[in-house]
Motif scaffolding. Structure first.
Motif, mmCIF file in Angstrom:
data_model
loop_
_atom_site.group_PDB
_atom_site.id
_atom_site.type_symbol
_atom_site.label_atom_id
_atom_site.label_comp_id
_atom_site.label_asym_id
_atom_site.label_seq_id
_atom_site.Cartn_x
_atom_site.Cartn_y
_atom_site.Cartn_z
ATOM 1 N N TYR A 148 16.606 0.152 1.210
ATOM 2 C CA TYR A 148 15.958 1.124 2.081
ATOM 3 C C TYR A 148 14.847 1.795 1.282
ATOM 4 C CZ TYR A 148 15.032 5.525 4.429
ATOM 5 O OH TYR A 148 14.402 6.588 5.023
ATOM 6 N N LEU A 149 13.642 1.813 1.849
ATOM 7 C CA LEU A 149 12.492 2.449 1.211
ATOM 8 C C LEU A 149 11.853 3.397 2.219
ATOM 9 C CD1 LEU A 149 10.958 -0.776 -0.356
ATOM 10 C CD2 LEU A 149 12.336 0.945 -1.545
ATOM 11 N N ARG B 229 7.017 13.919 1.151
ATOM 12 C CA ARG B 229 7.397 14.215 -0.240
ATOM 13 C C ARG B 229 7.228 13.014 -1.153
ATOM 14 N NH1 ARG B 229 12.567 18.248 -0.059
ATOM 15 N NH2 ARG B 229 11.610 19.790 1.311
ATOM 16 N N GLY B 230 6.600 11.970 -0.666
ATOM 17 C CA GLY B 230 6.368 10.792 -1.490
ATOM 18 C C GLY B 230 7.336 9.675 -1.163
ATOM 19 N N LEU B 231 7.590 8.839 -2.152
ATOM 20 C CA LEU B 231 8.430 7.662 -1.977
ATOM 21 C C LEU B 231 9.875 7.950 -2.366
ATOM 22 C CD1 LEU B 231 5.995 5.085 -3.594
ATOM 23 C CD2 LEU B 231 6.541 5.265 -1.160
ATOM 24 N N THR C 183 2.318 4.130 -2.024
ATOM 25 C CA THR C 183 2.539 3.706 -0.651
ATOM 26 C C THR C 183 3.630 2.641 -0.578
ATOM 27 O OG1 THR C 183 0.801 2.035 -0.791
ATOM 28 C CG2 THR C 183 0.151 4.215 0.035
ATOM 29 N N LEU C 184 4.104 2.407 0.617
ATOM 30 C CA LEU C 184 5.251 1.538 0.853
ATOM 31 C C LEU C 184 5.029 0.069 0.483
ATOM 32 C CD1 LEU C 184 8.051 2.103 2.038
ATOM 33 C CD2 LEU C 184 7.124 1.586 4.291
ATOM 34 N N GLU C 185 3.889 -0.487 0.821
ATOM 35 C CA GLU C 185 3.685 -1.930 0.664
ATOM 36 C C GLU C 185 3.831 -2.422 -0.773
ATOM 37 O OE1 GLU C 185 2.076 0.009 2.798
ATOM 38 O OE2 GLU C 185 2.716 -0.976 4.647
ATOM 39 N N SER D 50 6.579 9.550 8.830
ATOM 40 C CA SER D 50 7.413 8.859 7.847
ATOM 41 C C SER D 50 7.342 7.370 8.126
ATOM 42 C CB SER D 50 8.855 9.347 7.963
ATOM 43 O OG SER D 50 9.691 8.608 7.108
ATOM 44 N N ARG D 51 7.154 6.592 7.073
ATOM 45 C CA ARG D 51 7.176 5.133 7.175
ATOM 46 C C ARG D 51 8.349 4.629 6.351
ATOM 47 N NH1 ARG D 51 2.513 3.056 4.533
ATOM 48 N NH2 ARG D 51 2.971 1.088 5.530
#
Length: 194
Positions: free
Chosen positions: A76-77, A82-84, A16-18, A55-56
């Motif tokens: 940029y993330l 499709r994942g990260l 995940t993004l965080e 999308s995040r």
């Protein structure tokens, strides 16, 4: 919530993004750059082939005015179906186009320096763009260039965990700093502010 998977080294894989944001911050700030901005977005009403997907994204901005007042690092993330994915970019504002010489030569020079200084095991796209005021009588000569040297974060780094992403961020920043000292890159840069 998606359960955490383990990488081959037994460390938690990034899903995940965080945690990716935290790993990138750890690396870039550990290399001496300060975060000057963070923006997160969520896109839900996507059309076409992305219809129904969410999308995040996150954008991180870093500066080091004590040493490089004309340079920034933008990150940029993205967390999508499709994942990260993501990249780190060194952003430089350049002299007016009229002061830079022929564009093909400039692009060849910047590409050669990027190839020599940026980590060769990562994809390193380079973007050169110009801002032009079409109402200006000397619009072309006064066009303001910007170059972005990017290092893409490979899937293997996300799978290896936060430590691998932080290490990549440090490596990218150190490579960007070395690139700033190259004669052809210095010739592109704006003169130091008074």
């Amino acid at each position: 919530m998606t359960p955490a998977k383990e990488s081959s080294e037994g460390l938690p894989e990034l899903l995940t993004l965080e945690p990716v944001i935290e790993a990138v911050r750890e690396g870039v700030e550990g290399a001496g750059w300060s975060m000057s901005g963070l923006q997160k977005t969520t896109s839900q009403e996507l059309q076409g082939r992305w219809a129904g997907a969410t999308s995040r994204s996150a954008y991180l901005f870093f500066h080091r005015p004590d040493v490089f007042d004309d340079a920034a690092i933008d990150v940029y993330l993205d967390e999508g179906r499709r994942g990260l994915s993501g990249n780190l970019a060194l952003v430089l504002e350049g002299k007016d186009l009229g002061d830079l010489g022929p564009i093909p030569s400039l692009l060849d020079s910047l590409s050669a320096y990027a190839d020599a200084r940026l980590p060769d095991r990562y994809k390193i796209p380079l973007t050169l763009r110009f801002r032009v005021d079409p109402r200006s009588p000397d619009a072309v000569d006064a066009a303001e260039p910007e170059v972005r040297f990017k290092v893409r974060i490979p899937q293997a780094a996300f799978r290896a965990g936060a430590g691998a992403v932080a290490e990549l961020a440090v490596l990218a920043v150190r490579s960007f700093e070395a690139l700033l000292g190259e004669p052809g890159v210095e010739a592109f840069r704006l003169p130091p502010s008074e």
